[in-house]
Design a protein around this motif. Structure first.
Motif, PDB file in Angstrom:
ATOM      1  N   LEU A   1      29.721  18.655  13.993  1.00 22.97           N
ATOM      2  CA  LEU A   1      30.519  17.942  14.983  1.00 22.97           C
ATOM      3  C   LEU A   1      29.661  17.647  16.226  1.00 22.97           C
ATOM      4  CD1 LEU A   1      33.884  19.914  14.728  1.00 22.97           C
ATOM      5  CD2 LEU A   1      33.553  17.496  14.178  1.00 22.97           C
ATOM      6  N   PRO A   2      30.111  16.767  17.113  1.00 22.40           N
ATOM      7  CA  PRO A   2      29.355  16.505  18.338  1.00 22.40           C
ATOM      8  C   PRO A   2      29.024  17.785  19.091  1.00 22.40           C
ATOM      9  CG  PRO A   2      31.124  14.913  18.119  1.00 22.40           C
ATOM     10  CD  PRO A   2      31.332  15.935  17.026  1.00 22.40           C
ATOM     11  N   VAL A   3      27.865  17.844  19.678  1.00 27.97           N
ATOM     12  CA  VAL A   3      27.385  19.037  20.363  1.00 27.97           C
ATOM     13  C   VAL A   3      28.229  19.304  21.600  1.00 27.97           C
ATOM     14  CG1 VAL A   3      25.414  20.079  21.563  1.00 27.97           C
ATOM     15  CG2 VAL A   3      25.049  18.673  19.514  1.00 27.97           C
TER      16      VAL A   3
ATOM     17  N   LYS B   1      39.551   2.382  19.391  1.00 28.88           N
ATOM     18  CA  LYS B   1      38.473   1.487  18.969  1.00 28.88           C
ATOM     19  C   LYS B   1      37.130   1.843  19.613  1.00 28.88           C
ATOM     20  CE  LYS B   1      39.343  -2.176  22.386  1.00 28.88           C
ATOM     21  NZ  LYS B   1      39.649  -3.623  22.554  1.00 28.88           N
ATOM     22  N   ASN B   2      37.155   2.634  20.686  1.00 26.13           N
ATOM     23  CA  ASN B   2      35.917   3.042  21.342  1.00 26.13           C
ATOM     24  C   ASN B   2      35.336   4.326  20.758  1.00 26.13           C
ATOM     25  OD1 ASN B   2      35.925   0.889  23.250  1.00 26.13           O
ATOM     26  ND2 ASN B   2      37.489   1.984  24.432  1.00 26.13           N
ATOM     27  N   SER B   3      36.065   4.963  19.849  1.00 21.57           N
ATOM     28  CA  SER B   3      35.573   6.210  19.254  1.00 21.57           C
ATOM     29  C   SER B   3      34.360   5.940  18.371  1.00 21.57           C
ATOM     30  CB  SER B   3      36.668   6.867  18.408  1.00 21.57           C
ATOM     31  OG  SER B   3      37.742   7.298  19.206  1.00 21.57           O
ATOM     32  N   THR B   4      33.440   6.892  18.370  1.00 18.85           N
ATOM     33  CA  THR B   4      32.296   6.813  17.449  1.00 18.85           C
ATOM     34  C   THR B   4      32.457   7.780  16.286  1.00 18.85           C
ATOM     35  OG1 THR B   4      31.083   8.426  18.787  1.00 18.85           O
ATOM     36  CG2 THR B   4      30.708   6.095  19.272  1.00 18.85           C
ATOM     37  N   GLY B   5      33.359   8.760  16.423  1.00 20.61           N
ATOM     38  CA  GLY B   5      33.621   9.721  15.357  1.00 20.61           C
ATOM     39  C   GLY B   5      35.101   9.735  15.007  1.00 20.61           C
ATOM     40  N   LEU B   6      35.387   9.915  13.713  1.00 18.69           N
ATOM     41  CA  LEU B   6      36.766   9.938  13.239  1.00 18.69           C
ATOM     42  C   LEU B   6      36.969  11.150  12.342  1.00 18.69           C
ATOM     43  CD1 LEU B   6      39.573   8.610  12.823  1.00 18.69           C
ATOM     44  CD2 LEU B   6      38.557   7.330  10.915  1.00 18.69           C
TER      45      LEU B   6
END
Length: 224
Positions: A220-222, A15-20
């Motif tokens: 994707l995230p850096v 639930k704490n993820s910002t990306g899926l």
């Protein structure tokens, strides 16, 4: 015959993820060396090893390691799941997977998991029509929100290269990632983003794989 997804319920969305990151269903019968998402041929993790050179994803024997991957996911606030909770046949590519109409075979945890999470970006590792992860998400989305989404190809060829939707009172980006599957090499040479990239990288020896690494790095995230 009913083949349940082997770890869809074991590894749920944080639930704490910002990306899926969303896939479809592991090819069956599953013969991967790692009991985790994208563990059948490990192509996805091989690409990510290049995208995230400072993060260890493989063990000393060259096999992807779940503990390392979970650490990587936590570092970048990512979760991974699949769209399909069970299939009724064995298959090696998504096109051969048996999927009935409706959402009866789709991930029934997805709605509430996204709703209670902090997710603001969803990545799809296949985006063709029909049985791709994004194709099935479009079906899921229309069922729950009564709206149709643009095709994956139209999104990836748009100026923004993402689709913005508003659900659960927040904006969520939908981003298409080129499939890590070896079979995807057949379609990528016709892709407009690939052709545009190739204009500046015509001398690369492994252009399709290098392009996928470029695309993952871009969206994707850096790495840090």
């Amino acid at each position: 015959m009913k083949i349940n997804h082997p770890w869809l319920n074991i590894y749920q969305i944080n639930k704490n993820s910002t990306g899926l990151i969303i896939g479809t269903h592991p090819p069956m019968p599953y013969r991967g060396c790692m009991p985790f998402f994208y563990g059948n041929m490990n192509e996805f993790w091989k690409f990510l090893e290049r995208v995230y050179p400072f993060d260890k994803l493989f063990d000393d024997d060259g096999k992807p390691e779940i503990l390392f991957i979970k650490k990587w996911m936590e570092k970048y606030d990512l979760s991974i799941t699949d769209m399909v909770k069970f299939t009724t046949n064995t298959f090696s590519i998504d096109e051969d997977m048996e999927i009935e109409k409706g959402i009866g075979q789709l991930n029934d945890n997805l709605f509430n998991s996204i709703k209670v999470s902090n997710i603001t970006t969803i990545y799809f590792t296949s985006f063709g029509n029909g049985k791709s992860s994004y194709g099935l998400f479009r079906r899921w989305y229309k069922h729950h929100f009564k709206e149709s989404l643009d095709s994956g190809n139209s999104i990836i060829n748009s100026d923004e290269q993402y689709k913005l939707i508003n659900i659960f009172n927040r904006n969520i980006k939908l981003i298409m990632l080129y499939s890590p599957s070896p079979a995807a090499r057949r379609g990528i040479p016709r892709s407009k983003p690939y052709l545009k990239w190739l204009e500046k990288n015509s001398k690369t020896k492994n252009s399709i794989d290098d392009f996928r690494v470029f695309w993952y790095k871009k969206h994707l995230p850096v790495a840090k």
